[in-house]
Design an enzyme around this catalytic site. Structure first.
Site, mmCIF file in Angstrom:
data_model
loop_
_atom_site.group_PDB
_atom_site.id
_atom_site.type_symbol
_atom_site.label_atom_id
_atom_site.label_comp_id
_atom_site.label_asym_id
_atom_site.label_seq_id
_atom_site.Cartn_x
_atom_site.Cartn_y
_atom_site.Cartn_z
ATOM 1 N N ASN A 7 -35.619 -16.638 -2.023
ATOM 2 C CA ASN A 7 -36.759 -15.764 -3.167
ATOM 3 C C ASN A 7 -36.191 -14.399 -2.732
ATOM 4 O O ASN A 7 -36.455 -13.856 -1.579
ATOM 5 C CB ASN A 7 -37.935 -16.090 -2.249
ATOM 6 N N ARG A 90 -36.107 -18.852 -6.545
ATOM 7 C CA ARG A 90 -37.498 -18.376 -7.180
ATOM 8 C C ARG A 90 -37.091 -17.323 -8.470
ATOM 9 O O ARG A 90 -36.605 -16.389 -7.804
ATOM 10 C CB ARG A 90 -38.619 -17.824 -6.335
ATOM 11 N N HIS A 179 -47.375 -16.424 -10.164
ATOM 12 C CA HIS A 179 -47.936 -17.580 -9.054
ATOM 13 C C HIS A 179 -47.969 -18.517 -9.445
ATOM 14 O O HIS A 179 -48.658 -19.476 -8.917
ATOM 15 C CB HIS A 179 -49.385 -16.863 -8.449
ATOM 16 N N LEU A 208 -55.083 -15.563 -3.394
ATOM 17 C CA LEU A 208 -55.413 -14.046 -2.807
ATOM 18 C C LEU A 208 -54.520 -13.683 -1.907
ATOM 19 O O LEU A 208 -54.540 -13.978 -0.595
ATOM 20 C CB LEU A 208 -56.961 -14.050 -2.424
ATOM 21 N N ASN A 210 -51.106 -10.380 -1.480
ATOM 22 C CA ASN A 210 -51.302 -9.115 -2.152
ATOM 23 C C ASN A 210 -51.431 -8.810 -3.478
ATOM 24 O O ASN A 210 -52.187 -8.088 -4.175
ATOM 25 C CB ASN A 210 -49.864 -8.291 -1.580
ATOM 26 N N GLY A 211 -50.712 -9.691 -4.477
ATOM 27 C CA GLY A 211 -51.103 -9.852 -5.789
ATOM 28 C C GLY A 211 -52.060 -11.180 -5.756
ATOM 29 O O GLY A 211 -52.247 -11.721 -4.706
ATOM 30 N N ARG A 240 -52.890 -2.979 -7.245
ATOM 31 C CA ARG A 240 -52.749 -3.140 -8.766
ATOM 32 C C ARG A 240 -54.331 -3.089 -9.228
ATOM 33 O O ARG A 240 -55.070 -3.785 -8.570
ATOM 34 C CB ARG A 240 -52.119 -4.362 -8.931
ATOM 35 N N ASP A 281 -54.643 -3.373 3.006
ATOM 36 C CA ASP A 281 -54.744 -4.679 3.799
ATOM 37 C C ASP A 281 -56.164 -4.985 3.971
ATOM 38 O O ASP A 281 -56.881 -4.325 4.525
ATOM 39 C CB ASP A 281 -54.069 -4.190 5.351
ATOM 40 N N GLU A 383 -44.954 -21.895 -1.236
ATOM 41 C CA GLU A 383 -44.254 -21.843 -2.306
ATOM 42 C C GLU A 383 -42.718 -22.124 -1.940
ATOM 43 O O GLU A 383 -42.173 -22.878 -3.130
ATOM 44 C CB GLU A 383 -44.290 -20.392 -2.823
HETATM 45 P P1 AMP Z 1 -49.721 -12.704 1.079
HETATM 46 O O1 AMP Z 1 -49.379 -12.061 0.119
HETATM 47 O O2 AMP Z 1 -50.307 -14.259 0.766
HETATM 48 O O3 AMP Z 1 -48.828 -12.638 2.343
HETATM 49 O O4 AMP Z 1 -51.155 -12.134 1.649
HETATM 50 C C1 AMP Z 1 -51.189 -10.789 2.235
HETATM 51 C C2 AMP Z 1 -52.455 -10.380 2.351
HETATM 52 O O5 AMP Z 1 -53.308 -11.340 3.038
HETATM 53 C C3 AMP Z 1 -52.656 -9.119 3.060
HETATM 54 O O6 AMP Z 1 -53.412 -7.949 2.158
HETATM 55 C C4 AMP Z 1 -53.362 -9.284 4.328
HETATM 56 O O7 AMP Z 1 -54.419 -8.100 4.689
HETATM 57 C C5 AMP Z 1 -54.172 -10.376 3.951
HETATM 58 N N1 AMP Z 1 -54.686 -10.987 5.078
HETATM 59 C C6 AMP Z 1 -53.862 -11.956 6.299
HETATM 60 N N2 AMP Z 1 -54.714 -12.360 7.038
HETATM 61 C C7 AMP Z 1 -56.182 -11.801 6.791
HETATM 62 C C8 AMP Z 1 -57.278 -11.691 7.446
HETATM 63 N N3 AMP Z 1 -57.497 -12.475 8.553
HETATM 64 N N4 AMP Z 1 -58.261 -11.454 6.739
HETATM 65 C C9 AMP Z 1 -58.263 -10.639 5.314
HETATM 66 N N5 AMP Z 1 -57.003 -10.557 4.931
HETATM 67 C C10 AMP Z 1 -56.017 -11.156 5.550
#
Ligand code: AMP
Length: 396
Positions: A7, A90, A179, A208, A210-211, A240, A281, A383
Protein backbone atom coordinates in the site's frame (compact mmCIF):
# COMPACT_ATOMS: atom_id res chain seq x y z
CA UNK A 1 1.30 -19.35 -1.43
CA UNK A 2 3.18 -16.34 -0.05
CA UNK A 3 1.33 -13.16 -0.96
CA UNK A 4 2.72 -9.71 -0.36
CA UNK A 5 0.43 -6.72 0.05
CA UNK A 6 1.74 -3.27 -0.83
CA UNK A 7 0.00 0.00 0.00
CA UNK A 8 2.07 2.89 -1.31
CA UNK A 9 1.40 6.45 -0.16
CA UNK A 10 3.14 9.65 -1.20
CA UNK A 11 5.88 9.21 1.41
CA UNK A 12 5.22 5.78 2.88
CA UNK A 13 4.88 2.11 1.98
CA UNK A 14 2.78 -0.20 4.13
CA UNK A 15 3.45 -3.89 3.54
CA UNK A 16 2.28 -7.24 4.84
CA UNK A 17 3.21 -10.80 3.96
CA UNK A 18 0.51 -13.48 4.17
CA UNK A 19 0.47 -17.22 3.83
CA UNK A 20 -2.54 -17.96 1.67
CA UNK A 21 -5.10 -19.49 1.58
CA UNK A 22 -4.91 -19.64 5.39
CA UNK A 23 -4.66 -15.86 5.60
CA UNK A 24 -1.95 -16.06 8.27
CA UNK A 25 -0.05 -12.81 8.56
CA UNK A 26 3.65 -13.73 8.57
CA UNK A 27 4.86 -10.15 8.99
CA UNK A 28 3.78 -6.57 8.45
CA UNK A 29 5.65 -3.32 8.30
CA UNK A 30 5.97 0.28 7.29
CA UNK A 31 8.50 2.37 5.39
CA UNK A 32 8.07 6.02 6.40
CA UNK A 33 9.28 9.50 5.53
CA UNK A 34 10.47 8.53 2.07
CA UNK A 35 12.39 11.40 0.48
CA UNK A 36 13.04 13.12 3.81
CA UNK A 37 16.31 13.51 5.63
CA UNK A 38 15.46 10.82 8.14
CA UNK A 39 13.28 7.89 7.15
CA UNK A 40 12.44 4.65 8.91
CA UNK A 41 11.51 1.05 8.27
CA UNK A 42 9.78 -1.16 10.78
CA UNK A 43 8.66 -4.79 10.70
CA UNK A 44 6.39 -6.70 13.04
CA UNK A 45 6.59 -10.45 13.36
CA UNK A 46 5.02 -12.66 16.04
CA UNK A 47 4.21 -9.59 18.13
CA UNK A 48 7.82 -8.36 18.10
CA UNK A 49 8.71 -5.06 16.41
CA UNK A 50 12.02 -4.30 14.70
CA UNK A 51 12.90 -0.90 13.29
CA UNK A 52 15.73 1.14 11.86
CA UNK A 53 16.15 4.81 11.01
CA UNK A 54 17.88 5.61 7.74
CA UNK A 55 17.52 7.91 4.78
CA UNK A 56 15.20 6.48 2.11
CA UNK A 57 15.64 8.60 -1.02
CA UNK A 58 12.68 7.34 -3.03
CA UNK A 59 10.08 4.57 -3.39
CA UNK A 60 12.52 2.40 -5.36
CA UNK A 61 14.93 2.42 -2.42
CA UNK A 62 12.02 1.88 -0.02
CA UNK A 63 10.71 -1.19 -1.84
CA UNK A 64 14.18 -2.66 -2.32
CA UNK A 65 14.51 -2.27 1.44
CA UNK A 66 11.22 -4.13 1.97
CA UNK A 67 12.62 -6.93 -0.22
CA UNK A 68 15.89 -7.13 1.69
CA UNK A 69 14.18 -7.03 5.12
CA UNK A 70 11.82 -9.83 4.08
CA UNK A 71 14.84 -11.86 2.96
CA UNK A 72 16.90 -11.18 6.08
CA UNK A 73 17.61 -14.64 7.57
CA UNK A 74 16.94 -13.31 11.08
CA UNK A 75 13.20 -13.03 10.28
CA UNK A 76 13.04 -16.39 8.40
CA UNK A 77 10.30 -15.12 6.06
CA UNK A 78 11.57 -15.71 2.51
CA UNK A 79 14.91 -16.79 1.07
CA UNK A 80 14.56 -15.13 -2.33
CA UNK A 81 12.16 -12.64 -4.01
CA UNK A 82 10.74 -15.41 -6.21
CA UNK A 83 9.18 -17.03 -3.12
CA UNK A 84 6.62 -14.22 -3.23
CA UNK A 85 4.19 -15.59 -5.79
CA UNK A 86 1.73 -12.72 -5.82
CA UNK A 87 1.74 -9.04 -4.90
CA UNK A 88 -1.57 -7.34 -4.20
CA UNK A 89 -1.47 -3.55 -4.60
CA UNK A 90 -3.92 -1.13 -3.06
CA UNK A 91 -5.03 1.33 -5.74
CA UNK A 92 -7.29 4.08 -4.46
CA UNK A 93 -9.19 5.08 -7.59
CA UNK A 94 -10.37 2.66 -10.24
CA UNK A 95 -12.96 5.01 -11.75
CA UNK A 96 -15.61 3.19 -13.78
CA UNK A 97 -12.90 1.23 -15.58
CA UNK A 98 -12.30 -1.22 -12.73
CA UNK A 99 -15.23 -2.95 -11.12
CA UNK A 100 -13.15 -5.84 -9.83
CA UNK A 101 -9.72 -6.86 -8.65
CA UNK A 102 -7.52 -7.09 -11.74
CA UNK A 103 -4.21 -8.66 -12.79
CA UNK A 104 -1.87 -5.81 -13.69
CA UNK A 105 -0.58 -5.57 -17.24
CA UNK A 106 0.54 -2.62 -19.35
CA UNK A 107 -3.05 -1.78 -20.38
CA UNK A 108 -4.18 -1.75 -16.73
CA UNK A 109 -1.26 0.51 -15.81
CA UNK A 110 -2.19 2.91 -18.61
CA UNK A 111 -5.76 3.08 -17.28
CA UNK A 112 -4.56 3.69 -13.71
CA UNK A 113 -2.46 6.54 -15.11
CA UNK A 114 -5.48 8.00 -16.89
CA UNK A 115 -7.20 8.15 -13.48
CA UNK A 116 -4.49 10.32 -11.88
CA UNK A 117 -6.71 13.38 -12.24
CA UNK A 118 -9.46 11.79 -10.11
CA UNK A 119 -7.10 10.94 -7.22
CA UNK A 120 -4.03 13.16 -7.59
CA UNK A 121 -2.73 12.44 -4.08
CA UNK A 122 -3.20 8.69 -4.16
CA UNK A 123 -3.06 7.12 -7.62
CA UNK A 124 0.42 8.43 -8.59
CA UNK A 125 2.18 6.86 -5.56
CA UNK A 126 0.08 3.68 -5.98
CA UNK A 127 1.27 3.55 -9.60
CA UNK A 128 4.86 4.09 -8.60
CA UNK A 129 4.56 1.30 -6.03
CA UNK A 130 3.44 -1.06 -8.81
CA UNK A 131 6.25 -0.05 -11.19
CA UNK A 132 8.92 -0.48 -8.54
CA UNK A 133 7.50 -3.73 -7.11
CA UNK A 134 7.45 -5.25 -10.58
CA UNK A 135 11.22 -4.78 -10.64
CA UNK A 136 11.87 -6.02 -7.10
CA UNK A 137 9.44 -8.99 -7.27
CA UNK A 138 9.84 -9.61 -10.97
CA UNK A 139 8.59 -13.20 -10.95
CA UNK A 140 5.39 -12.52 -8.98
CA UNK A 141 1.98 -11.85 -10.47
CA UNK A 142 0.90 -8.32 -9.57
CA UNK A 143 -2.72 -7.56 -8.85
CA UNK A 144 -4.55 -4.27 -8.30
CA UNK A 145 -7.27 -4.07 -5.63
CA UNK A 146 -9.26 -0.85 -5.98
CA UNK A 147 -10.77 1.10 -3.08
CA UNK A 148 -13.60 2.16 -5.37
CA UNK A 149 -14.47 -1.30 -6.75
CA UNK A 150 -16.86 -2.33 -3.94
CA UNK A 151 -18.99 0.74 -4.67
CA UNK A 152 -19.39 0.00 -8.37
CA UNK A 153 -22.72 -1.67 -7.49
CA UNK A 154 -24.26 1.70 -6.53
CA UNK A 155 -27.39 2.35 -8.58
CA UNK A 156 -27.39 5.44 -10.82
CA UNK A 157 -29.85 7.18 -8.47
CA UNK A 158 -27.17 7.01 -5.76
CA UNK A 159 -24.06 7.73 -7.80
CA UNK A 160 -25.29 10.54 -10.06
CA UNK A 161 -25.10 14.20 -9.01
CA UNK A 162 -27.88 16.52 -10.17
CA UNK A 163 -25.50 18.29 -12.55
CA UNK A 164 -25.79 18.75 -16.32
CA UNK A 165 -25.58 15.29 -17.91
CA UNK A 166 -22.53 16.06 -20.00
CA UNK A 167 -20.37 16.35 -16.87
CA UNK A 168 -21.00 12.69 -16.23
CA UNK A 169 -20.94 11.61 -19.88
CA UNK A 170 -17.75 13.45 -20.82
CA UNK A 171 -15.80 13.79 -17.58
CA UNK A 172 -17.09 10.98 -15.36
CA UNK A 173 -18.28 13.36 -12.64
CA UNK A 174 -20.16 11.02 -10.25
CA UNK A 175 -19.93 9.38 -6.83
CA UNK A 176 -17.21 6.70 -6.73
CA UNK A 177 -16.85 6.16 -2.99
CA UNK A 178 -13.72 5.02 -1.13
CA UNK A 179 -12.56 2.72 1.70
CA UNK A 180 -14.27 -0.04 -0.32
CA UNK A 181 -11.79 -2.72 0.71
CA UNK A 182 -12.50 -2.02 4.38
CA UNK A 183 -16.30 -1.82 3.94
CA UNK A 184 -16.28 -5.08 1.96
CA UNK A 185 -14.13 -6.87 4.57
CA UNK A 186 -16.08 -5.79 7.65
CA UNK A 187 -19.43 -6.41 5.96
CA UNK A 188 -18.44 -9.99 5.14
CA UNK A 189 -16.91 -10.90 8.51
CA UNK A 190 -19.74 -9.18 10.41
CA UNK A 191 -22.34 -11.15 8.44
CA UNK A 192 -20.44 -14.37 9.17
CA UNK A 193 -20.27 -13.40 12.87
CA UNK A 194 -24.06 -12.92 12.87
CA UNK A 195 -24.52 -16.24 11.02
CA UNK A 196 -26.08 -14.45 8.06
CA UNK A 197 -25.20 -15.31 4.47
CA UNK A 198 -22.92 -12.36 3.46
CA UNK A 199 -24.82 -12.10 0.15
CA UNK A 200 -28.06 -11.51 2.07
CA UNK A 201 -26.77 -9.18 4.79
CA UNK A 202 -28.22 -5.69 5.23
CA UNK A 203 -25.67 -3.61 7.09
CA UNK A 204 -24.50 -0.07 7.67
CA UNK A 205 -20.71 -0.07 7.85
CA UNK A 206 -19.16 2.91 9.60
CA UNK A 207 -15.43 3.31 8.86
CA UNK A 208 -14.04 6.00 11.18
CA UNK A 209 -10.32 6.53 10.74
CA UNK A 210 -8.50 9.69 9.79
CA UNK A 211 -10.63 9.54 6.68
CA UNK A 212 -14.20 8.44 7.40
CA UNK A 213 -17.09 7.02 5.43
CA UNK A 214 -20.26 5.02 5.79
CA UNK A 215 -21.74 2.50 3.38
CA UNK A 216 -25.27 1.16 3.00
CA UNK A 217 -24.85 -2.55 2.27
CA UNK A 218 -27.96 -4.27 0.93
CA UNK A 219 -27.83 -8.01 0.21
CA UNK A 220 -24.05 -7.82 0.61
CA UNK A 221 -23.65 -5.07 -2.00
CA UNK A 222 -22.79 -1.41 -1.60
CA UNK A 223 -25.87 0.63 -2.57
CA UNK A 224 -24.82 4.03 -1.20
CA UNK A 225 -21.80 5.59 0.43
CA UNK A 226 -20.87 8.93 1.94
CA UNK A 227 -17.64 9.77 0.09
CA UNK A 228 -18.17 11.04 -3.42
CA UNK A 229 -16.19 11.70 -6.55
CA UNK A 230 -13.34 12.66 -4.22
CA UNK A 231 -12.71 11.75 -0.57
CA UNK A 232 -13.88 15.14 0.71
CA UNK A 233 -17.59 14.84 1.34
CA UNK A 234 -19.94 13.04 3.77
CA UNK A 235 -18.81 12.58 7.36
CA UNK A 236 -16.68 15.01 9.36
CA UNK A 237 -13.09 13.72 9.11
CA UNK A 238 -9.76 14.38 10.82
CA UNK A 239 -8.97 17.43 8.72
CA UNK A 240 -11.46 17.15 5.83
CA UNK A 241 -14.71 19.05 5.87
CA UNK A 242 -17.28 16.43 4.83
CA UNK A 243 -20.67 17.66 3.58
CA UNK A 244 -20.67 21.35 2.70
CA UNK A 245 -22.91 23.73 0.80
CA UNK A 246 -20.81 24.55 -2.32
CA UNK A 247 -22.12 28.12 -1.96
CA UNK A 248 -19.65 28.59 0.91
CA UNK A 249 -16.81 28.27 -1.62
CA UNK A 250 -18.26 31.01 -3.88
CA UNK A 251 -18.88 33.24 -0.87
CA UNK A 252 -15.28 32.89 0.33
CA UNK A 253 -13.89 33.52 -3.14
CA UNK A 254 -16.18 36.34 -4.25
CA UNK A 255 -16.85 38.18 -1.00
CA UNK A 256 -13.81 37.39 1.13
CA UNK A 257 -11.04 37.24 -1.47
CA UNK A 258 -9.95 33.65 -0.89
CA UNK A 259 -8.12 31.98 -3.78
CA UNK A 260 -9.37 28.59 -4.92
CA UNK A 261 -6.04 27.05 -3.80
CA UNK A 262 -6.53 28.46 -0.32
CA UNK A 263 -10.09 27.14 -0.10
CA UNK A 264 -8.98 23.74 -1.37
CA UNK A 265 -6.20 23.48 1.23
CA UNK A 266 -8.62 24.63 3.92
CA UNK A 267 -11.31 22.08 3.06
CA UNK A 268 -8.77 19.24 2.90
CA UNK A 269 -6.27 20.06 5.61
CA UNK A 270 -7.64 22.62 8.05
CA UNK A 271 -11.27 21.58 8.43
CA UNK A 272 -13.00 18.60 10.05
CA UNK A 273 -11.98 18.01 13.67
CA UNK A 274 -8.83 20.04 13.12
CA UNK A 275 -10.91 23.06 12.16
CA UNK A 276 -13.49 22.58 14.90
CA UNK A 277 -11.24 21.55 17.80
CA UNK A 278 -7.73 22.45 16.62
CA UNK A 279 -6.69 18.80 16.63
CA UNK A 280 -7.34 15.86 14.32
CA UNK A 281 -6.56 13.11 16.81
CA UNK A 282 -9.83 11.84 18.26
CA UNK A 283 -8.01 10.56 21.36
CA UNK A 284 -6.92 14.06 22.34
CA UNK A 285 -10.33 15.53 21.54
CA UNK A 286 -12.10 12.86 23.60
CA UNK A 287 -9.79 13.48 26.57
CA UNK A 288 -10.41 17.22 26.31
CA UNK A 289 -14.19 16.73 26.04
CA UNK A 290 -14.17 14.46 29.10
CA UNK A 291 -12.25 17.15 30.99
CA UNK A 292 -15.02 19.65 30.15
CA UNK A 293 -13.52 21.47 27.14
CA UNK A 294 -16.55 23.03 25.37
CA UNK A 295 -14.88 23.34 21.96
CA UNK A 296 -13.92 19.65 21.98
CA UNK A 297 -17.44 18.69 23.13
CA UNK A 298 -19.07 20.63 20.29
CA UNK A 299 -16.66 19.12 17.73
CA UNK A 300 -17.52 15.62 18.95
CA UNK A 301 -21.23 16.45 18.85
CA UNK A 302 -20.97 17.58 15.24
CA UNK A 303 -18.88 14.52 14.34
CA UNK A 304 -21.38 12.06 15.89
CA UNK A 305 -24.51 13.90 14.74
CA UNK A 306 -23.42 13.54 11.10
CA UNK A 307 -22.98 9.76 11.54
CA UNK A 308 -26.38 9.49 13.27
CA UNK A 309 -28.03 11.37 10.40
CA UNK A 310 -26.59 8.99 7.81
CA UNK A 311 -27.70 5.96 9.85
CA UNK A 312 -31.27 7.27 9.55
CA UNK A 313 -30.85 7.91 5.84
CA UNK A 314 -29.37 4.48 5.16
CA UNK A 315 -32.02 2.70 7.21
CA UNK A 316 -34.56 4.30 4.90
CA UNK A 317 -32.62 3.06 1.87
CA UNK A 318 -31.79 -0.49 2.99
CA UNK A 319 -35.02 -1.69 4.60
CA UNK A 320 -34.87 -4.22 7.46
CA UNK A 321 -31.43 -3.80 8.95
CA UNK A 322 -29.29 -6.65 10.31
CA UNK A 323 -26.60 -4.54 11.88
CA UNK A 324 -24.53 -1.43 12.27
CA UNK A 325 -20.77 -2.07 12.14
CA UNK A 326 -18.19 0.31 13.63
CA UNK A 327 -14.63 -0.04 12.36
CA UNK A 328 -11.18 1.62 11.89
CA UNK A 329 -9.18 3.65 14.46
CA UNK A 330 -12.02 5.66 15.96
CA UNK A 331 -14.81 3.15 15.31
CA UNK A 332 -12.90 0.32 16.97
CA UNK A 333 -11.50 2.29 19.89
CA UNK A 334 -13.80 5.12 20.88
CA UNK A 335 -16.62 3.94 23.16
CA UNK A 336 -17.66 7.59 23.55
CA UNK A 337 -18.17 8.12 19.81
CA UNK A 338 -20.20 4.89 19.53
CA UNK A 339 -22.30 5.92 22.53
CA UNK A 340 -22.99 9.44 21.21
CA UNK A 341 -23.90 8.06 17.77
CA UNK A 342 -26.28 5.40 19.09
CA UNK A 343 -27.98 7.28 21.93
CA UNK A 344 -31.66 8.14 21.56
CA UNK A 345 -32.14 5.73 18.67
CA UNK A 346 -34.35 3.19 20.45
CA UNK A 347 -37.29 4.29 18.24
CA UNK A 348 -35.25 2.81 15.35
CA UNK A 349 -34.53 -0.38 17.30
CA UNK A 350 -30.95 0.64 18.13
CA UNK A 351 -29.92 0.31 21.78
CA UNK A 352 -26.36 -0.29 22.89
CA UNK A 353 -25.23 -1.92 26.12
CA UNK A 354 -22.96 0.54 27.95
CA UNK A 355 -20.94 -2.18 29.66
CA UNK A 356 -20.31 -4.11 26.42
CA UNK A 357 -19.52 -0.86 24.65
CA UNK A 358 -16.69 -0.13 27.10
CA UNK A 359 -14.98 -3.51 26.53
CA UNK A 360 -11.66 -3.03 24.75
CA UNK A 361 -10.05 -5.78 22.70
CA UNK A 362 -9.12 -6.47 19.11
CA UNK A 363 -11.87 -9.05 18.53
CA UNK A 364 -15.13 -8.71 16.66
CA UNK A 365 -17.81 -8.07 19.32
CA UNK A 366 -21.49 -7.17 19.78
CA UNK A 367 -22.23 -4.06 21.78
CA UNK A 368 -26.03 -3.91 21.47
CA UNK A 369 -28.28 -4.57 24.43
CA UNK A 370 -30.75 -7.45 24.24
CA UNK A 371 -33.50 -4.81 23.89
CA UNK A 372 -32.04 -3.80 20.51
CA UNK A 373 -33.62 -5.22 17.35
CA UNK A 374 -30.59 -4.09 15.35
CA UNK A 375 -27.21 -5.72 16.03
CA UNK A 376 -24.45 -3.24 16.74
CA UNK A 377 -20.94 -4.57 16.20
CA UNK A 378 -17.36 -3.47 16.57
CA UNK A 379 -15.46 -5.25 13.79
CA UNK A 380 -11.72 -4.64 13.43
CA UNK A 381 -10.92 -3.93 9.81
CA UNK A 382 -8.03 -5.57 8.00
CA UNK A 383 -7.58 -4.03 4.58
CA UNK A 384 -4.27 -5.82 4.01
CA UNK A 385 -5.82 -9.24 4.64
CA UNK A 386 -8.74 -8.39 2.34
CA UNK A 387 -6.27 -7.41 -0.43
CA UNK A 388 -4.42 -10.71 0.10
CA UNK A 389 -7.73 -12.66 -0.03
CA UNK A 390 -8.84 -10.89 -3.21
CA UNK A 391 -5.44 -11.41 -4.81
CA UNK A 392 -5.39 -15.10 -3.92
CA UNK A 393 -8.97 -15.67 -5.08
CA UNK A 394 -8.29 -14.04 -8.42
CA UNK A 395 -5.18 -16.11 -9.07
CA UNK A 396 -6.75 -19.33 -7.81
P1 AMP B 1 -6.98 4.93 11.22
O1 AMP B 1 -6.98 5.90 10.06
O2 AMP B 1 -7.97 3.82 11.05
O3 AMP B 1 -5.61 4.43 11.58
O4 AMP B 1 -7.50 5.76 12.50
C1 AMP B 1 -6.79 6.84 13.02
C2 AMP B 1 -7.65 7.58 14.00
O5 AMP B 1 -8.06 6.69 15.05
C3 AMP B 1 -6.94 8.76 14.67
O6 AMP B 1 -7.74 9.92 14.57
C4 AMP B 1 -6.86 8.32 16.12
O7 AMP B 1 -6.97 9.40 16.96
C5 AMP B 1 -8.08 7.44 16.25
N1 AMP B 1 -8.02 6.61 17.46
C6 AMP B 1 -7.18 5.61 17.75
N2 AMP B 1 -7.41 5.15 19.01
C7 AMP B 1 -8.42 5.90 19.53
C8 AMP B 1 -9.13 5.94 20.79
N3 AMP B 1 -8.83 5.12 21.78
N4 AMP B 1 -10.10 6.87 20.94
C9 AMP B 1 -10.40 7.72 19.96
N5 AMP B 1 -9.79 7.73 18.76
C10 AMP B 1 -8.81 6.84 18.54
Amino acid sequence: MKTLVINTGSSSIKFALFQMPRGTELASGLVEQIGEEKGAISLKKDGEKFSEQLQIQNHQVGLALVGSWLMDPKYALIDAPNEVKAVGHRVVHGGEAFQKTTVINSEVKEKIKELFGLAPLHNPPNYEGIEVSEKVFSEAIHVAVFDTAFHQTLPAKAYRYALPNYLYDQYGVRVYGFHGTSHRYVARVSAEHLSINPDKANLITVHLGNGASMTAVKNGKSVDTTLGMTPLTGLVMGSRVGDLDPGVIFYLEEERGYSIEKVKAMLNKQSGMKGLAGDNDLRTITNRAEAGDEQAKLALDIYCYRIKKYIGAYMAVIGPLDGIVFTAGVGENSALVRKLVCEEMSHLGIVIDDVKNEVRNDQIRDINSNKSSVNVLVTPTNEELEIAIQTYQLLK
